[in-house]
Write a protein that holds these residues in place. Structure first.
Motif, PDB file in Angstrom:
ATOM      1  N   TYR A 111       0.785  -1.404  -0.044  1.00  0.00           N
ATOM      2  CA  TYR A 111       0.183  -0.046  -0.050  1.00  0.00           C
ATOM      3  C   TYR A 111       0.931   1.154   0.158  1.00  0.00           C
ATOM      4  N   ASP A 112       0.631   2.233  -0.678  1.00  0.00           N
ATOM      5  CA  ASP A 112       1.419   3.653  -0.908  1.00  0.00           C
ATOM      6  C   ASP A 112       0.416   4.583  -0.202  1.00  0.00           C
ATOM      7  N   TYR A 113       0.612   5.198   0.507  1.00  0.00           N
ATOM      8  CA  TYR A 113      -0.305   6.273   1.162  1.00  0.00           C
ATOM      9  C   TYR A 113       0.012   7.749   0.724  1.00  0.00           C
ATOM     10  N   CYS A 114      -1.029   8.254  -0.040  1.00  0.00           N
ATOM     11  CA  CYS A 114      -0.839   9.696  -0.456  1.00  0.00           C
ATOM     12  C   CYS A 114      -1.430  10.522   0.353  1.00  0.00           C
ATOM     13  N   THR A 115      -1.673  11.651  -0.485  1.00  0.00           N
ATOM     14  CA  THR A 115      -2.412  12.849   0.280  1.00  0.00           C
ATOM     15  C   THR A 115      -3.648  12.497   1.049  1.00  0.00           C
ATOM     16  N   SER A 117      -5.368   9.583  -0.717  1.00  0.00           N
ATOM     17  CA  SER A 117      -5.489   8.384  -1.472  1.00  0.00           C
ATOM     18  C   SER A 117      -4.579   7.111  -1.034  1.00  0.00           C
ATOM     19  N   ILE A 119      -2.858   3.618  -2.815  1.00  0.00           N
ATOM     20  CA  ILE A 119      -2.610   2.826  -3.968  1.00  0.00           C
ATOM     21  C   ILE A 119      -2.311   1.470  -3.707  1.00  0.00           C
ATOM     22  N   ARG A 145      -6.212   2.368  -7.211  1.00  0.00           N
ATOM     23  CA  ARG A 145      -6.289   3.605  -6.417  1.00  0.00           C
ATOM     24  C   ARG A 145      -7.519   3.751  -5.978  1.00  0.00           C
ATOM     25  N   PRO A 169       5.441   4.630  -6.868  1.00  0.00           N
ATOM     26  CA  PRO A 169       4.879   5.759  -7.580  1.00  0.00           C
ATOM     27  C   PRO A 169       5.798   6.712  -7.379  1.00  0.00           C
ATOM     28  N   GLU A 173       2.553  11.239  -8.840  1.00  0.00           N
ATOM     29  CA  GLU A 173       1.311  10.348  -8.893  1.00  0.00           C
ATOM     30  C   GLU A 173       0.789  10.082  -7.463  1.00  0.00           C
ATOM     31  N   CYS A 174       1.619  10.231  -6.696  1.00  0.00           N
ATOM     32  CA  CYS A 174       1.133   9.992  -5.034  1.00  0.00           C
ATOM     33  C   CYS A 174       2.028  10.878  -4.090  1.00  0.00           C
ATOM     34  N   SER A 176       3.075  12.196  -0.739  1.00  0.00           N
ATOM     35  CA  SER A 176       2.692  11.862   0.633  1.00  0.00           C
ATOM     36  C   SER A 176       2.202  13.023   1.625  1.00  0.00           C
TER      37      SER A 176
END
Length: 402
Positions: A111-115, A117, A119, A145, A169, A173-174, A176
């Motif tokens: 899992y990639d944690y974005c602002t 969202s 992924i 996503r 990403p 794209e992602c 943080s």
């Protein structure tokens, strides 16, 4: 038809077998999460539960509740569908034939944690399918996503059955949460230790060269009262753990204005001995700098240029000293001079910003400072001279972004 069924079940729009429990959204092994990230995962789990319950109830409006007009589905055949209406029409066509899904297992490796969202990438799906023509188990790779809104609900922005998303990403794209806090902040207050600067060594080297031209020599001057360094400059930082403070204001877009001030002076002490005039010279400089720099940011990097002003407090002591017998002996009273000066110049800067946690960041930067020369007045035994003060400097600052 097999490819269509895979896309259909992964989107969650076919019925799960009666009595089957919706699969849990598990955190991959060795990947710790924060409280806010856990809340985002819970929102995704709730959205998947709504999809599953709508599919089991044959309520495909509820099954598509996680999709909106911006949702994108890429099938294994490479077909790109955008929007809830287009995806719904495609799903209606796929329902023909009486196909049922026993259960759906989605297992993202990361899992990639974005602002706002999350992924899911490098994922694997496992889908047992019951059909009149015979049962089958579908397997493959996927990436997805999810976007979490201000109300805390999760929406499926994209699911891709072609690209599994094996690479991390990019920032674009992602971003943080920490990076967004740094990039979107208007103000930044930074503190830093004294510079690891080259201008002190430039000053000392020029002092060595100029005094050598005037007949001074180097080496170690050892006597019964202690040891004196020869003509070598030594930087003696007289500052607290944090010697500099900077205030940065984002003016517009990627442009910002940075003001920086020394909290405590940095001391440079230089010594030399002239055997011809029997004179020992000590020159001490305590400097404080003020800077105004306009910077331009690009991702983690920034470059800038501006002006610098350095306020110097100088002190020189000339001591008549005879060391012809191998030791040194005072042969007259010392003479002292103290004065202040201000040097101005231009500064060019390049830096790299690293988000640390919350709204704190670390800034590593280097500068070149082109300064005016320092004028050292004459003494009774030595003529006046000018010393270079330009040079490179490195700095590491910890900033709070507001």
């Amino acid at each position: 038809m097999r490819i269509q069924t895979v896309a259909l079940v992964l989107f969650g729009t076919v019925a799960c077998g009666a009595g089957r429990r919706a699969p849990e959204l598990a955190v991959p092994a060795r990947q710790s999460i924060t409280r806010s990230e856990g809340a985002m995962l819970r929102a995704i789990l709730d959205a998947k539960a709504a999809i599953d319950s709508g599919a089991r109830a044959r309520d495909f409006s509820r099954a598509l509740s996680a999709a909106d007009d911006s949702t994108e589905l890429v099938t294994q055949a490479g077909e790109r569908l955008v929007g809830r209406e287009a995806i719904g029409a495609w799903v209606a066509r796929l329902r023909e034939g009486g196909r049922l899904v026993e259960h759906v297992q989605l297992d993202p490796v990361r899992y990639d944690y974005c602002t706002n969202s999350v992924i899911e990438r490098d994922g694997t799906y496992l889908v047992p399918v019951v059909a009149p023509a015979g049962d089958d188990t579908l397997r493959g790779r996927y990436s997805a996503r999810w976007v979490v809104g201000e109300d805390g609900s999760a929406h499926l922005r994209r699911i891709d059955l072609v690209a599994a998303g094996t690479r991390p990403p990019r920032i674009a794209e992602c971003p943080s949460r920490n990076w967004a806090g740094v990039r979107q902040s208007r103000w930044r207050i930074s503190v830093a230790p004294p510079y690891i600067g080259k201008e002190q060594s430039v000053l000392a080297d020029d002092f060595t060269r100029k005094t050598a031209q005037l007949g001074y020599g180097g080496g170690r001057l050892v006597g019964k009262y202690g040891t004196l360094d020869g003509y070598e400059g030594t930087m003696e930082p007289r500052a607290a753990a944090f010697g500099l403070v900077a205030l940065r204001y984002r003016v517009r877009g990627s442009f910002a204005l940075q003001l920086q001030q020394s909290l405590r002076p940095i001391r440079t002490r230089m010594q030399a001995y002239n055997a011809g005039t029997k004179t020992h010279l000590t020159l001490t400089d305590e400097s404080r700098s003020s800077q105004a720099i306009v910077t331009w940011d690009w991702r983690h990097f920034n470059v800038g240029a501006g002006g610098i002003m350095v306020a110097n407090q100088w002190h020189q002591r000339e001591v008549p000293m005879d060391r012809s017998l191998g030791d040194w002996t005072y042969i007259g009273p010392a003479s002292d001079q103290a004065w202040s000066s201000t040097n101005v110049g231009a500064v060019a800067q390049a830096g790299y910003t690293i988000p640390v946690f919350w709204r704190f960041s670390a800034d590593l930067f280097g500068q070149y400072r082109g300064m005016t020369s320092a004028k050292i007045p004459a003494t009774q035994r030595r003529e006046a001279m000018t010393l270079q003060t330009s040079g490179f400097a490195l700095g590491l600052a910890i900033g709070l972004n507001l």
